[in-house]
Design an enzyme around this catalytic site. Structure first.
Site, PDB file in Angstrom:
ATOM      1  N   CYS A 179       0.836  -1.212   0.000  1.00 38.83           N
ATOM      2  CA  CYS A 179       0.000   0.000   0.000  1.00 38.83           C
ATOM      3  C   CYS A 179       0.869   1.258   0.000  1.00 38.83           C
ATOM      4  O   CYS A 179       0.535   2.257  -0.655  1.00 38.83           O
ATOM      5  CB  CYS A 179      -0.896   0.033   1.232  1.00 38.83           C
ATOM      6  SG  CYS A 179      -2.024  -1.349   1.325  1.00 38.83           S
TER       7      CYS A 179
HETATM    8  C1  BEZ Z   1       0.597  -4.762   1.898  1.00 39.97           C
HETATM    9  O1  BEZ Z   1      -0.097  -3.794   1.685  1.00 39.97           O
HETATM   10  O2  BEZ Z   1       1.795  -4.727   1.745  1.00 39.97           O
HETATM   11  C2  BEZ Z   1      -0.014  -6.057   2.321  1.00 39.97           C
HETATM   12  C3  BEZ Z   1      -1.116  -6.047   3.148  1.00 39.97           C
HETATM   13  C4  BEZ Z   1      -1.658  -7.249   3.542  1.00 39.97           C
HETATM   14  C5  BEZ Z   1      -1.102  -8.447   3.115  1.00 39.97           C
HETATM   15  C6  BEZ Z   1      -0.005  -8.433   2.264  1.00 39.97           C
HETATM   16  C7  BEZ Z   1       0.547  -7.233   1.878  1.00 39.97           C
END
Ligand code: BEZ
Length: 249
Positions: free
Chosen positions: A81
């Protein structure tokens, strides 16, 4: 006589299965249905007011007559994100060129978003995040739009992208798991395709990119096409008519 080693193995395997069942949950009618929202292309998207990193926002008022991209993030302070929000900040002028407002959403508080934004600026080398991140800590919007897929995770959203037309209808949607970061170049490409169809009655073929030949929509007759496509077209089949991209020289 029984083999005690074998018994221990069976017991430890049983534990594994019990643990697995506990972690993933046994599929049931309740757990396999989404928490809400069943938006389909052509539906009017639901309006909402919610807190954001830029104060309270109302979706319809914020969008006005623009196109909109609403995209969900599983959680604040997560790696994928963080890269995505930085990327959108860098591409903001490209969205603006397309008269498109971007709105992110994450199921955490506005205070948390403000702290996270500092990390995004630092790690992604962007001076600011000048678009709202909805603070959907109560999951109001996530549930309204069906962004939580309980069989993936109960406490966070998957990566959804909603393409909203100026008339507030859902024009396209992308659904990805939390582990797959989105291509925002692809998102821009989809906006270009949607806008070309609206303005010029063409569709875009496989792997189309801006400037490539387009397809004349099958419901347009050859007679009508003569007026619409002065550059002409090449009919590979009566239903497969290729024409230069109408808004290019
Ligand atoms: C991320 O945003 O990096 C993420 C969030 C949940 C699971 C895997 C990656």
């Amino acid at each position: 006589m029984y083999n005690s080693n074998k018994l221990i193995n069976i017991a430890s395997n049983a534990n594994k299965y019990i643990f697995r069942a506990y972690c993933t949950g046994t599929p049931s009618a309740a757990s396999s249905s989404s928490t809400g929202g069943n938006l389909r292309i052509g539906d009017v998207v639901p309006d909402f007011s919610q807190e954001s990193s830029m104060g309270n926002i109302n979706l319809y008022k914020y969008l006005g007559d623009s196109w909109g991209i609403l995209f969900s993030h599983p959680k604040d302070f997560t790696p994928v994100c963080t890269t995505e929000l930085g990327r959108v900040a860098k591409l903001k002028p490209e969205f603006e060129k397309r008269n498109t407002k971007v709105i992110a959403l994450s199921v955490d508080s506005g205070e948390s978003h403000k702290e996270w934004i500092k990390d995004i600026q630092e790690t992604q080398n962007v001076p600011s995040i000048d678009y709202p991140i909805i603070a959907d800590a109560d999951k109001k919007v996530a549930n309204l739009y069906g962004m939580i897929h309980p069989n993936a995770a109960n406490n966070m959203t998957i990566r959804s992208v909603y393409f909203i037309g100026p008339e507030k209808k859902l024009r396209a949607q992308i659904t990805l798991p939390a582990s797959t970061g989105r291509s925002f170049v692809e998102i821009l490409r989809i906006i270009d395709s949607l806008q070309l169809t609206d303005k010029h009655k063409v569709a875009t073929p496989a792997e189309w990119k801006d400037g490539d030949d387009c397809v004349i929509i099958p419901t347009i007759s050859d007679q009508e096409a003569k007026g619409l496509f002065p550059k002409g077209w090449k009919a590979l089949k009566s239903y497969l008519r290729m024409t230069p991209q109408p808004n290019k020289k």
